[in-house]
Design a protein around this motif. Structure first.
Motif, PDB file in Angstrom:
ATOM      1  N   UNK A  80      -0.567  -9.249  -8.103  1.00  0.00           N
ATOM      2  CA  UNK A  80      -1.516  -8.275  -7.695  1.00  0.00           C
ATOM      3  C   UNK A  80      -2.345  -9.138  -6.607  1.00  0.00           C
ATOM      4  N   UNK A  81      -3.002  -8.367  -5.763  1.00  0.00           N
ATOM      5  CA  UNK A  81      -4.166  -8.573  -4.964  1.00  0.00           C
ATOM      6  C   UNK A  81      -4.386 -10.119  -4.562  1.00  0.00           C
ATOM      7  N   UNK A  82      -5.158 -10.980  -4.753  1.00  0.00           N
ATOM      8  CA  UNK A  82      -5.647 -12.357  -4.265  1.00  0.00           C
ATOM      9  C   UNK A  82      -4.280 -13.231  -4.685  1.00  0.00           C
ATOM     10  N   UNK A  83      -3.702 -13.099  -5.834  1.00  0.00           N
ATOM     11  CA  UNK A  83      -2.583 -13.974  -6.115  1.00  0.00           C
ATOM     12  C   UNK A  83      -1.876 -13.885  -5.365  1.00  0.00           C
ATOM     13  N   UNK A  84      -1.154 -12.540  -5.053  1.00  0.00           N
ATOM     14  CA  UNK A  84       0.096 -12.248  -4.186  1.00  0.00           C
ATOM     15  C   UNK A  84      -0.570 -12.961  -2.694  1.00  0.00           C
ATOM     16  N   UNK A  93      -8.270  -7.767  -0.100  1.00  0.00           N
ATOM     17  CA  UNK A  93      -7.430  -7.515  -0.851  1.00  0.00           C
ATOM     18  C   UNK A  93      -7.631  -7.595  -2.363  1.00  0.00           C
ATOM     19  N   UNK A  94      -9.047  -8.110  -2.636  1.00  0.00           N
ATOM     20  CA  UNK A  94      -9.486  -8.610  -3.820  1.00  0.00           C
ATOM     21  C   UNK A  94      -9.326  -7.610  -4.930  1.00  0.00           C
ATOM     22  N   UNK A  95      -9.540  -6.316  -4.588  1.00  0.00           N
ATOM     23  CA  UNK A  95      -9.512  -5.107  -5.604  1.00  0.00           C
ATOM     24  C   UNK A  95      -7.991  -4.698  -5.660  1.00  0.00           C
ATOM     25  N   UNK A  96      -6.911  -5.298  -5.149  1.00  0.00           N
ATOM     26  CA  UNK A  96      -5.733  -5.143  -5.438  1.00  0.00           C
ATOM     27  C   UNK A  96      -5.095  -4.048  -4.568  1.00  0.00           C
ATOM     28  N   UNK A  97      -3.771  -3.484  -4.919  1.00  0.00           N
ATOM     29  CA  UNK A  97      -3.082  -2.470  -4.110  1.00  0.00           C
ATOM     30  C   UNK A  97      -3.217  -1.483  -5.012  1.00  0.00           C
ATOM     31  N   UNK A  98      -4.097  -0.858  -5.006  1.00  0.00           N
ATOM     32  CA  UNK A  98      -4.752   0.334  -5.975  1.00  0.00           C
ATOM     33  C   UNK A  98      -5.543   1.340  -5.154  1.00  0.00           C
ATOM     34  N   UNK A 127       0.918  -1.270   0.075  1.00  0.00           N
ATOM     35  CA  UNK A 127       0.022  -0.137   0.177  1.00  0.00           C
ATOM     36  C   UNK A 127       0.803   1.135  -0.191  1.00  0.00           C
ATOM     37  N   UNK A 128       1.805   1.096   0.735  1.00  0.00           N
ATOM     38  CA  UNK A 128       2.729   2.467   1.022  1.00  0.00           C
ATOM     39  C   UNK A 128       3.623   2.659  -0.307  1.00  0.00           C
ATOM     40  N   UNK A 129       4.237   1.316  -1.142  1.00  0.00           N
ATOM     41  CA  UNK A 129       5.082   1.717  -2.070  1.00  0.00           C
ATOM     42  C   UNK A 129       4.256   1.865  -3.233  1.00  0.00           C
ATOM     43  N   UNK A 130       2.924   1.573  -3.558  1.00  0.00           N
ATOM     44  CA  UNK A 130       2.100   1.652  -4.862  1.00  0.00           C
ATOM     45  C   UNK A 130       1.068   2.683  -4.482  1.00  0.00           C
ATOM     46  N   UNK A 131       0.702   3.155  -3.447  1.00  0.00           N
ATOM     47  CA  UNK A 131      -0.615   3.910  -3.381  1.00  0.00           C
ATOM     48  C   UNK A 131      -0.291   5.310  -2.504  1.00  0.00           C
ATOM     49  N   UNK A 132       0.552   5.006  -1.556  1.00  0.00           N
ATOM     50  CA  UNK A 132       0.619   6.154  -0.457  1.00  0.00           C
ATOM     51  C   UNK A 132       1.693   7.101  -0.960  1.00  0.00           C
ATOM     52  N   UNK A 133       2.943   6.697  -1.107  1.00  0.00           N
ATOM     53  CA  UNK A 133       4.068   7.334  -1.307  1.00  0.00           C
ATOM     54  C   UNK A 133       4.391   7.852  -2.787  1.00  0.00           C
ATOM     55  N   UNK A 193     -10.356  -0.379   1.759  1.00  0.00           N
ATOM     56  CA  UNK A 193     -10.003  -1.931   2.265  1.00  0.00           C
ATOM     57  C   UNK A 193      -8.795  -1.837   2.735  1.00  0.00           C
ATOM     58  N   UNK A 194      -7.756  -1.722   1.921  1.00  0.00           N
ATOM     59  CA  UNK A 194      -6.441  -1.802   2.352  1.00  0.00           C
ATOM     60  C   UNK A 194      -6.046  -1.236   3.747  1.00  0.00           C
ATOM     61  N   UNK A 195      -6.731   0.023   4.157  1.00  0.00           N
ATOM     62  CA  UNK A 195      -6.531   0.504   5.409  1.00  0.00           C
ATOM     63  C   UNK A 195      -7.263  -0.144   6.415  1.00  0.00           C
TER      64      UNK A 195
END
Length: 455
Positions: free
Chosen positions: A296-300, A193-198, A64-70, A204-206
């Motif tokens: 991504x997401x559930x695969x990971x 996590x189903x929606x991925x790290x987006x 979440x931090x490396x893909x969405x927040x930062x 949901x990630x939060x």
């Protein structure tokens, strides 16, 4: 295992004590022998706090931090910086807090404080989005500091709970319980996590941060109900400032002593090197899988759920291997496997290849750390448990900061991961070579300590 197998040997001081002032202990018989229930309670803290390192440090929050927040251009290096800052603070505080815990008989109290702090600041991460990545980074750093200090405090109970004959198994039980805790907490987060790290799935990630906070808060309760604090407060209690200065003077004295002792120099020097590599794998596996392999997401999450199972199995089984062949040989085996895994990882191209390597790494990641912890306990004379575990914490936290910081600085984009992984291989190889060169000195010291009680 019978309950009397893990009875605390008479005269063993509580970790955190300083060698110049022995810890005050209750009179014989004040506490019952260590039982399976108390060992189980100790393992429960590994079960509980692994939710933090698995979900936040290894999988969900790091993604979440490396893909969405930062900011995208500096996300990987900022993540490495956050890890480094947290571990640097832990390095500075650990010797002081270890001595404080001993002087005031406060190991359990400080463990509780670290636990509450970690839970609160983990929950606080629920509030922060992309516009507040600095606050998210700050709260994560505080939570990670508390988590790391808690690791030190819970490890310091090990010499009281185990004997030389079963220390490998009991240390392995703790690590295997930890991976089961990581598995359980990651499973609870799986639906989110189903929606991925987006950015679209940020809410949901939060929420996963609240899941971890509640999980940690509840599952650590047996530790504080059943685990005993066996030391008594000392009558001579120095002021905090004098204690801090005195303890760091002692740390430098211990480091000088280590430099003159071949066994200690080998144990802690090699430990620092290979733990730099282990900490890189723990903190950067998820960014690598997402950015270099496109997972991504559930695969990971499914991948890491499987790895938690293999990690638990590996930590448990290698505990028996360790009791059979010894901590040194166990570490050599795991470091050979690590070297091969990381070399192969620098060449993977698909998620399937990464899954195979991830499970091989999972088999040895807990075993490496459990064997390292047990080796320290075997090297330490009864009067110097605190001194040796203080070095273990010092070098472990330095590695936890330096390894990820270097790796993050090497990453400018997905194309840089293979080279950075090749650099990581050097940590494992160098640690293996140093450990092997000094193996005879290490074996001689562990034998001498077991037979005479002196280093």
């Amino acid at each position: 295992m019978r309950s009397d197998d893990a009875q605390m040997p008479p005269g063993v001081p509580a970790p955190g004590s300083t060698p110049s002032a022995p810890t005050a202990h209750p009179p014989p018989g004040s506490f019952p022998p260590v039982t399976r229930k108390e060992i189980f309670a100790w393992c429960c803290f590994d079960f509980a706090n692994s939710s933090f390192t698995t979900v936040l440090v290894s999988v969900v929050f790091v993604a979440t931090f490396t893909n969405v927040l930062a900011p995208a251009e500096s996300a990987d290096s900022l993540w490495g910086l956050a890890i480094f800052i947290a571990q640097l603070v832990v390095v500075v505080l650990s010797p002081f807090l270890g001595a404080w815990a001993d002087i005031f008989a406060a190991k359990k109290k400080l463990l509780f404080c670290s636990y509450i702090t970690c839970v609160v600041f983990t929950a606080s991460l629920w509030f922060f989005g992309p516009g507040a990545w600095q606050m998210a980074m700050a709260c994560f750093i505080i939570a990670y500091i508390a988590f790391s200090l808690g690791e030190n405090f819970t490890a310091s109970f090990l010499p009281e709970l185990a004997t030389p004959a079963n220390i490998g198994r009991i240390s392995g039980y703790g690590w295997s319980f930890g991976y089961l805790g990581g598995l359980a907490s990651l499973g609870l987060c799986f639906p989110l996590i189903g929606g991925g790290f987006t950015a679209g799935n940020l809410a949901s990630l939060q929420l996963t941060n609240l899941v971890v906070a509640v999980f940690f808060a509840i599952t650590a309760i047996p530790t504080f109900v059943f685990l005993h604090e066996r030391a008594l407060p000392r009558p001579d209690r120095p002021a905090a400032g004098a204690l801090f200065v005195g303890i760091w003077a002692q740390v430098f004295g211990t480091l000088r002593k280590m430099a003159l002792n071949n066994g200690l120099r080998t144990a802690f020097g090699s430990f620092f090197l290979y733990m730099c590599g282990v900490c890189v794998i723990i903190t950067y596996s998820t960014p690598f899988a997402i950015k270099a392999l496109g997972m991504q997401g559930k695969e990971l999450i499914l991948l890491f759920l499987i790895i938690q199972v293999t990690s638990a199995i590996g930590a448990f089984l290698f505990g028996f291997v360790q009791d059979k062949v010894g901590s040194i040989r166990t570490l050599q085996i795991t470091l050979v496997i690590w070297t091969l895994v990381v070399i192969a990882a620098s060449m993977v191209c698909t998620g399937t290849q990464f899954m195979i390597l991830g499970n091989l790494a999972g088999l040895v990641i807990g075993a490496t750390q459990a064997a390292s912890r047990a080796l320290v306990a075997q090297l330490a004379p009864e009067s110097q448990h605190a001194e040796y575990f203080g070095l273990w914490a010092l070098f472990g936290k330095l590695a936890g900061g330096c390894g990820p910081l270097l790796f993050g600085l090497l990453i400018g984009g997905p194309e840089d991961y293979p080279f950075a992984l090749c650099v990581t291989t050097v940590f494992f190889l160098a640690g293996l070579v140093w450990l092997s060169i000094g193996a005879e000195d290490l074996a001689a010291q562990t034998k001498r300590v077991a037979e005479t009680g002196r280093a």
